[in-house]
Write an enzyme that holds these catalytic residues in place. Structure first.
Site, PDB file in Angstrom:
ATOM      1  N   SER A  90       0.831  -1.204   0.000  1.00 39.00           N
ATOM      2  CA  SER A  90       0.000   0.000   0.000  1.00 39.00           C
ATOM      3  C   SER A  90       0.869   1.259   0.000  1.00 39.00           C
ATOM      4  O   SER A  90       1.613   1.498  -0.937  1.00 39.00           O
ATOM      5  CB  SER A  90      -0.956  -0.025   1.191  1.00 39.00           C
ATOM      6  OG  SER A  90      -1.896   1.012   1.111  1.00 39.00           O
ATOM      7  N   ASP A  96      -3.021   6.676  -3.413  1.00 33.63           N
ATOM      8  CA  ASP A  96      -1.823   6.076  -2.851  1.00 33.63           C
ATOM      9  C   ASP A  96      -1.324   5.003  -3.824  1.00 33.63           C
ATOM     10  O   ASP A  96      -1.973   4.740  -4.841  1.00 33.63           O
ATOM     11  CB  ASP A  96      -2.076   5.554  -1.438  1.00 33.63           C
ATOM     12  CG  ASP A  96      -2.912   4.289  -1.395  1.00 33.63           C
ATOM     13  OD1 ASP A  96      -3.669   4.049  -2.350  1.00 33.63           O
ATOM     14  OD2 ASP A  96      -2.824   3.549  -0.393  1.00 33.63           O
ATOM     15  N   ASP A 145      -1.248   1.770  -4.212  1.00 29.44           N
ATOM     16  CA  ASP A 145      -2.089   0.673  -4.693  1.00 29.44           C
ATOM     17  C   ASP A 145      -3.514   1.130  -4.973  1.00 29.44           C
ATOM     18  O   ASP A 145      -4.393   0.320  -5.253  1.00 29.44           O
ATOM     19  CB  ASP A 145      -2.069  -0.518  -3.733  1.00 29.44           C
ATOM     20  CG  ASP A 145      -2.785  -0.250  -2.416  1.00 29.44           C
ATOM     21  OD1 ASP A 145      -2.822   0.929  -1.989  1.00 29.44           O
ATOM     22  OD2 ASP A 145      -3.302  -1.197  -1.804  1.00 29.44           O
ATOM     23  N   ASP A 147      -6.019   2.276  -3.328  1.00 26.37           N
ATOM     24  CA  ASP A 147      -7.218   2.047  -2.528  1.00 26.37           C
ATOM     25  C   ASP A 147      -7.572   3.261  -1.676  1.00 26.37           C
ATOM     26  O   ASP A 147      -8.670   3.325  -1.113  1.00 26.37           O
ATOM     27  CB  ASP A 147      -7.099   0.780  -1.672  1.00 26.37           C
ATOM     28  CG  ASP A 147      -6.007   0.838  -0.624  1.00 26.37           C
ATOM     29  OD1 ASP A 147      -5.193   1.788  -0.629  1.00 26.37           O
ATOM     30  OD2 ASP A 147      -5.948  -0.093   0.208  1.00 26.37           O
TER      31      ASP A 147
END
Length: 568
Positions: A153, A296, A298, A300
């Site tokens: 992440s 961000d 990734d 999400d």
């Protein structure tokens, strides 16, 4: 160097199926055996694992040894996941695997697929580095028993991770994590875990985009958008989703568009971190944008930036974004408003009556309480959960919107039962375009909410720790001797253990929650003050800001006085 440390390193090297990480650990071991103090400390740290498997899965630096992300760790972890799935009645079921573009992601995803295939599962692998929300979507779309995303992440560049979703399409919750951890512990050494090829590549992007591009409900599309993917995997999917929804005036920060696991233009690839969105805001100002969007790595999480009345750009807090989107979603949901005859009437603690069949919105205990006031005004149900989308996704039937202050937004739970920066960006652009068509802005919408429900001012304090035992000691001391007042307001301490490692302090118009981060070596404190708007919103905001500053100063003093000798 102790004999036990040396022998543990030898055993790990012998059981590691990856020649590169075997050689890496051999080099560290050789330096340690030669008496190099730095190498001994490094070897001790690498062998201090295993990484703990929690509800957020695994996260750690990409390196050899049990206390790192490497093929051996991924193989044994996946063997544990396979055993848990079989024990849960899902033997032979479909498991879908995705990955981001961080260091090691491709080989870790391949290793996980091979372990599950050898264990008899029907493994589907996403075709390329893609946002985490697509993996969460794929679980439901494919009817899978589980989904695995290789991602860290918004962690620092050196890290990678392993995130697990169950058959609901949401992240796992206890006691699944403890059962998986026990299965990992019982798994054989990585070299002995069977692996086999044969996974199927499956592409769900078109299906995801079809669902996401249907989300806007307004007719307006005149909005200029500046956006950044922060060197992550979200740029192309974000562009496709926005264009598919009719938002075509999109400008990306070129230097941060392509995936790059070294994240060269940011210190921490997290939109919340100071400086991370500087290039985005500069682009927004240069092109005269109406809204700025930061994903961000990734994709999400989604952060929004807006211009002020003076033209200066700033990023909204996660709570600001959450409440304006929550208001927008509820204003267009069928069934919100007065109670109906269809469901059971529920009397809330404040006397509000809602219908058990009314739409549900949710946020976490550390987020602003304003969403609750908004829900009541719409006749909707409202829930507060423990921190993390694993809980928000399970807030209850009829969920139409959920958010957490750490930039997590779920605007379409029927599409993705997790935070989704892509779909949130689409709905945010729909909101901005609709407001612009009426001569208004997001800041005007925030003013409206404050006028109706009072000023809710929030802030966050984060302390980073090199030694997590120091963080734990600080929490222990705060629990043993919590403050009786903060900024001249009497507060009551409430310990949420064992349900959550959270200490809540609350008083008249004041709330502070303290908790260790589950994904970063930080202690986080969440602050909120509320102030009635009166006849002068600007004056109410000024009072709230002064009280918030005083509250933060008081908390800083408490943390300093309670800190162990080795400060963070």
């Amino acid at each position: 160097m102790t004999p036990d440390l040396r022998d543990a390193a030898y055993r790990w090297i012998a059981d590691d199926p990856d020649s590169a990480t075997r050689e890496e650990l051999q080099a560290v071991l050789a330096r340690a055996m030669a008496g190099e103090a730095e190498a001994i400390a490094e070897l001790t740290d690498r062998m201090a694992g295993p990484l703990e498997f929690g509800t957020a899965g695994l996260r750690g630096p990409v390196r050899s040894g049990p206390n790192g992300m490497n093929t051996a760790v991924v193989v044994r972890t996946t063997a544990g996941v396979a055993q848990w799935l079989s024990d849960s009645g899902h033997a032979g079921a479909t498991v879908v695997i995705g990955r981001d573009a961080r260091h090691g992601s491709e080989r870790f995803a391949t290793a996980a697929a091979e372990v599950l295939t050898a264990a008899g599962f029907d493994v589907s692998v996403l075709p390329s580095p893609l946002p985490t929300p697509l993996l969460a979507f794929a679980v439901g779309h494919l009817g899978a028993a589980a989904g695995i995303q290789i991602t860290a992440s918004h962690n620092p560049p050196a890290d990678n991770g392993y995130k697990l979703y169950d058959h609901t399409g949401a992240q796992i919750v206890p006691p699944a994590d403890r059962r998986i951890e026990a299965a990992i512990e019982a798994a054989p050494p990585a070299r002995q875990v069977p692996r086999a090829g044969g996974a199927t590549t499956v592409d769900v992007l078109d299906a995801y985009l079809a669902a996401t591009t249907r989300l806007p409900r307004g007719e307006a599309r005149d909005v200029r958008i500046a956006a950044t993917a922060l060197h992550g995997v979200g740029a192309d999917v974000l562009g496709s989703a926005l264009h598919g929804a009719g938002f075509t005036d999109v400008h990306l920060v070129d230097a941060q568009r392509a995936p790059d696991p070294d994240f060269p233009t940011v210190t921490f690839p997290n939109p919340e971190e100071p400086g991370a969105t500087d290039r985005l805001l500069a682009l927004a100002a240069d092109i005269g944008a109406d809204v700025a969007i930061a994903l961000d790595p990734d994709a999400d999480r989604c952060a929004l930036g807006v211009p002020g009345s003076d033209g200066a750009w700033r990023m909204l807090r996660g709570d600001d974004t959450g409440v304006v989107l929550g208001e927008y979603v509820l204003s267009g949901v069928d069934g919100s408003g007065p109670t109906s005859d269809a469901g059971e009437l529920i009397v809330e603690s404040d006397g509000t009556v809602t219908d058990s069949g009314a739409p549900l919105v949710a946020t976490t205990i550390v987020s602003s309480s304003l969403l609750g006031d908004i829900a009541r005004a719409h006749g909707a149900r409202y829930a507060e959960t423990l921190t993390g989308f694993k809980w928000l996704a399970r807030a209850g039937e009829g969920l139409v919107f959920a958010y957490e202050e750490a930039l997590g937004l779920c605007v379409a739970p029927d599409v993705v039962r997790d935070k989704d920066g892509i779909s949130a960006a689409v709905v945010a652009c729909d909101l901005v375009a609709t407001l612009k068509a009426g001569g208004r802005t997001v800041l005007d919408s925030l003013d409206d909410l404050a006028t109706r429900h009072g000023v809710h001012a929030t802030d966050q304090v984060s302390l980073r720790f090199a030694d997590l035992t120091v963080r734990a000691e600080l929490m222990t001391r705060l629990r043993a001797d919590p403050p009786a007042d903060l900024a001249d307001v009497a507060v009551t301490a409430e310990d949420l253990l064992p349900d959550a490692d959270v200490l809540r302090l609350h008083g008249d118009g004041v709330r502070v929650l303290l908790r260790p981060s589950g994904t970063e070596p930080k202690l986080k404190a969440y602050l909120e003050v509320t102030e009635p708007p009166g006849d002068d919103l600007a004056a109410a905001r000024s009072r709230a800001a002064e009280r918030l500053t005083a509250l933060r100063g008081a908390l800083d003093r408490v943390l300093a006085e309670s800190a162990p000798t080795e400060a963070p």
